[in-house]
Design a protein around this motif. Structure first.
Motif, PDB file in Angstrom:
ATOM      1  N   SER A 146       0.844  -1.197   0.000  1.00 23.68           N
ATOM      2  CA  SER A 146       0.000   0.000   0.000  1.00 23.68           C
ATOM      3  C   SER A 146       0.874   1.240   0.000  1.00 23.68           C
ATOM      4  O   SER A 146       2.047   1.191   0.391  1.00 23.68           O
ATOM      5  CB  SER A 146      -0.909   0.025   1.239  1.00 23.68           C
ATOM      6  N   PRO A 147       0.328   2.383  -0.418  1.00 25.19           N
ATOM      7  CA  PRO A 147       1.090   3.627  -0.321  1.00 25.19           C
ATOM      8  C   PRO A 147       1.358   3.984   1.128  1.00 25.19           C
ATOM      9  O   PRO A 147       0.639   3.533   2.036  1.00 25.19           O
ATOM     10  CB  PRO A 147       0.178   4.655  -1.006  1.00 25.19           C
ATOM     11  N   PRO A 148       2.370   4.811   1.393  1.00 21.95           N
ATOM     12  CA  PRO A 148       2.743   5.113   2.786  1.00 21.95           C
ATOM     13  C   PRO A 148       1.669   5.859   3.564  1.00 21.95           C
ATOM     14  O   PRO A 148       1.723   5.885   4.791  1.00 21.95           O
ATOM     15  CB  PRO A 148       4.013   5.953   2.629  1.00 21.95           C
ATOM     16  N   TYR A 149       0.698   6.448   2.866  1.00 15.53           N
ATOM     17  CA  TYR A 149      -0.356   7.182   3.568  1.00 15.53           C
ATOM     18  C   TYR A 149      -1.572   6.292   3.856  1.00 15.53           C
ATOM     19  O   TYR A 149      -2.664   6.786   4.165  1.00 15.53           O
ATOM     20  CB  TYR A 149      -0.785   8.425   2.774  1.00 15.53           C
ATOM     21  N   LEU A 150      -1.396   4.982   3.788  1.00 13.14           N
ATOM     22  CA  LEU A 150      -2.443   4.036   4.177  1.00 13.14           C
ATOM     23  C   LEU A 150      -2.989   4.383   5.557  1.00 13.14           C
ATOM     24  O   LEU A 150      -2.226   4.696   6.475  1.00 13.14           O
ATOM     25  CB  LEU A 150      -1.863   2.617   4.198  1.00 13.14           C
ATOM     26  N   GLN A 151      -4.315   4.306   5.702  1.00  9.04           N
ATOM     27  CA  GLN A 151      -4.942   4.598   6.988  1.00  9.04           C
ATOM     28  C   GLN A 151      -5.755   3.402   7.484  1.00  9.04           C
ATOM     29  O   GLN A 151      -6.333   2.656   6.691  1.00  9.04           O
ATOM     30  CB  GLN A 151      -5.857   5.825   6.880  1.00  9.04           C
ATOM     31  N   PHE A 152      -5.760   3.229   8.802  1.00 13.33           N
ATOM     32  CA  PHE A 152      -6.595   2.232   9.459  1.00 13.33           C
ATOM     33  C   PHE A 152      -7.696   2.972  10.210  1.00 13.33           C
ATOM     34  O   PHE A 152      -7.400   3.868  11.012  1.00 13.33           O
ATOM     35  CB  PHE A 152      -5.770   1.391  10.427  1.00 13.33           C
ATOM     36  N   GLU A 153      -8.955   2.584   9.968  1.00 16.07           N
ATOM     37  CA  GLU A 153     -10.082   3.208  10.672  1.00 16.07           C
ATOM     38  C   GLU A 153     -10.477   2.342  11.850  1.00 16.07           C
ATOM     39  O   GLU A 153     -10.809   1.156  11.696  1.00 16.07           O
ATOM     40  CB  GLU A 153     -11.277   3.401   9.746  1.00 16.07           C
ATOM     41  N   GLU A 154     -10.449   2.937  13.035  1.00 15.72           N
ATOM     42  CA  GLU A 154     -10.820   2.245  14.267  1.00 15.72           C
ATOM     43  C   GLU A 154     -11.769   3.129  15.056  1.00 15.72           C
ATOM     44  O   GLU A 154     -11.403   4.243  15.457  1.00 15.72           O
ATOM     45  CB  GLU A 154      -9.557   1.947  15.090  1.00 15.72           C
ATOM     46  N   ASP A 155     -12.981   2.660  15.235  1.00 13.96           N
ATOM     47  CA  ASP A 155     -13.995   3.404  16.003  1.00 13.96           C
ATOM     48  C   ASP A 155     -14.168   4.824  15.486  1.00 13.96           C
ATOM     49  O   ASP A 155     -14.307   5.790  16.262  1.00 13.96           O
ATOM     50  CB  ASP A 155     -13.620   3.435  17.489  1.00 13.96           C
ATOM     51  N   GLY A 156     -14.170   4.974  14.170  1.00 13.97           N
ATOM     52  CA  GLY A 156     -14.417   6.273  13.560  1.00 13.97           C
ATOM     53  C   GLY A 156     -13.222   7.199  13.514  1.00 13.97           C
ATOM     54  O   GLY A 156     -13.331   8.316  13.000  1.00 13.97           O
ATOM     55  N   LEU A 157     -12.077   6.779  14.034  1.00 14.78           N
ATOM     56  CA  LEU A 157     -10.858   7.574  13.980  1.00 14.78           C
ATOM     57  C   LEU A 157      -9.846   6.880  13.061  1.00 14.78           C
ATOM     58  O   LEU A 157      -9.938   5.672  12.801  1.00 14.78           O
ATOM     59  CB  LEU A 157     -10.270   7.756  15.369  1.00 14.78           C
ATOM     60  N   TYR A 158      -8.866   7.664  12.598  1.00 13.12           N
ATOM     61  CA  TYR A 158      -7.949   7.166  11.575  1.00 13.12           C
ATOM     62  C   TYR A 158      -6.506   7.199  12.078  1.00 13.12           C
ATOM     63  O   TYR A 158      -6.095   8.130  12.784  1.00 13.12           O
ATOM     64  CB  TYR A 158      -8.099   7.994  10.294  1.00 13.12           C
ATOM     65  N   TYR A 159      -5.749   6.179  11.662  1.00 12.04           N
ATOM     66  CA  TYR A 159      -4.382   6.022  12.159  1.00 12.04           C
ATOM     67  C   TYR A 159      -3.433   5.578  11.040  1.00 12.04           C
ATOM     68  O   TYR A 159      -3.813   4.781  10.173  1.00 12.04           O
ATOM     69  CB  TYR A 159      -4.333   4.965  13.281  1.00 12.04           C
ATOM     70  N   ASN A 160      -2.224   6.109  11.088  1.00  8.69           N
ATOM     71  CA  ASN A 160      -1.105   5.511  10.353  1.00  8.69           C
ATOM     72  C   ASN A 160      -0.458   4.496  11.290  1.00  8.69           C
ATOM     73  O   ASN A 160      -0.371   4.722  12.499  1.00  8.69           O
ATOM     74  CB  ASN A 160      -0.073   6.556   9.958  1.00  8.69           C
ATOM     75  N   VAL A 161      -0.003   3.397  10.735  1.00  6.75           N
ATOM     76  CA  VAL A 161       0.599   2.331  11.521  1.00  6.75           C
ATOM     77  C   VAL A 161       1.980   2.019  10.955  1.00  6.75           C
ATOM     78  O   VAL A 161       2.181   2.008   9.738  1.00  6.75           O
ATOM     79  CB  VAL A 161      -0.293   1.065  11.511  1.00  6.75           C
ATOM     80  N   ALA A 162       2.933   1.788  11.845  1.00  2.00           N
ATOM     81  CA  ALA A 162       4.303   1.473  11.424  1.00  2.00           C
ATOM     82  C   ALA A 162       4.778   0.205  12.109  1.00  2.00           C
ATOM     83  O   ALA A 162       4.407  -0.087  13.253  1.00  2.00           O
ATOM     84  CB  ALA A 162       5.237   2.629  11.760  1.00  2.00           C
ATOM     85  N   LEU A 163       5.616  -0.551  11.395  1.00  2.59           N
ATOM     86  CA  LEU A 163       6.249  -1.745  11.932  1.00  2.59           C
ATOM     87  C   LEU A 163       7.759  -1.570  11.887  1.00  2.59           C
ATOM     88  O   LEU A 163       8.315  -1.177  10.857  1.00  2.59           O
ATOM     89  CB  LEU A 163       5.869  -2.986  11.113  1.00  2.59           C
TER      90      LEU A 163
END
Length: 264
Positions: free
Chosen positions: A232-249
């Motif tokens: 995915s592109p680096p600006y991929l977002q995860f939606e959790e309970d209506g809020l959005y997050y970037n995630v890193a490993l």
């Protein structure tokens, strides 16, 4: 050419003065070979990378793997760009002879010591340029060079391909454990979004973002996160309970930057 080879041989044997009867000290293995390196798994023997700009400064850059790295325990880890924001990571465990042959090829055939690092002598700029860099450490000597030092246009690619071709038996890298962190971000209409069920996953991004600290995870949702981030592109977002997050490993001795693994 003869003079250059003589100078290089002086570099290759540099540091052997600390040896006693051919016995290497420190973290190096016992060896009479004139080419040695720090055998610590954390040690970077060689790295081809990109620096400057926003390459390492952004949150999502934590997940990035340098184009090719040789570590002190003879691991080589590199990436292949498959296009469309998709990359794969490969790795192998090299023999001492393979590492030494690579160093000889780099220093003799590629004339690595003919170049230096000139990033610090560039004109001032409000935007730091992204620059290709090459780092080599052996026999107690560290040499770093970059694209400002007069490389030919294809020099970096030649050295990078040399690093990628050391291994004869590469395998696909899949992490068994990693540091995961999350950062709350505004919704981006252009970003792909993955719906995240924190209860089912056993991992709540809101808690990670609030703490500001990464969490060590083993197995579980790690394969899914790894695949999602690297396809995915680096600006991929995860939606959790209506809020959005970037995630890193971050994986120790694989990604560019990472805390060490927890003890035990």
């Amino acid at each position: 050419m003869i003079r250059r080879i003589i100078m290089l041989c002086g570099v290759l044997v540099f540091g052997l003065a600390a040896c006693d009867g051919g016995q290497q000290t420190g973290t190096n293995n016992t060896s009479a070979d004139p080419v040695e390196w720090d055998r610590n798994p954390d040690a970077v023997v060689f790295r081809a990378d990109l620096e400057g700009g926003n390459v390492t400064a952004s949150f999502t850059a934590r997940s990035e793997i340098p184009p090719c790295t040789v570590y002190g325990d003879n691991r080589v880890v590199w990436t292949n760009d498959l296009g469309a924001f998709t990359s794969q990571a490969l790795w192998d465990r090299l023999t001492d002879d393979q590492v030494r042959t690579f160093i000889w090829q780099l220093t003799i055939n590629a004339e690595f010591f003919n170049y230096q690092s000139d990033t610090n002598v560039q004109p001032p700029s409000s935007d730091a340029p992204v620059v290709e860099t090459l780092l080599l450490r052996f026999n107690g000597v560290e040499r770093k060079t970059d694209a400002f030092s007069g490389w030919t246009y294809d020099y970096y690619e030649e050295v990078l391909n040399l690093c990628k071709s050391i291994s004869g038996t590469p395998v696909l890298y899949e992490p068994e454990a990693a540091w995961v962190s999350a950062q709350a971000v505004p919704y981006d209409i252009s970003a792909p979004v993955i719906m995240w069920d924190s209860a089912a996953a056993g991992l709540k991004f809101a808690d990670l973002a609030a703490s500001g600290e990464p969490r060590w995870i083993v197995g579980g949702v790690l394969p899914f996160l790894w695949q999602s981030i690297h396809t995915s592109p680096p600006y991929l977002q995860f939606e959790e309970d209506g809020l959005y997050y970037n995630v890193a490993l971050q994986i120790p001795n694989v990604t560019r930057l990472s805390p060490p693994a927890p003890e035990g």
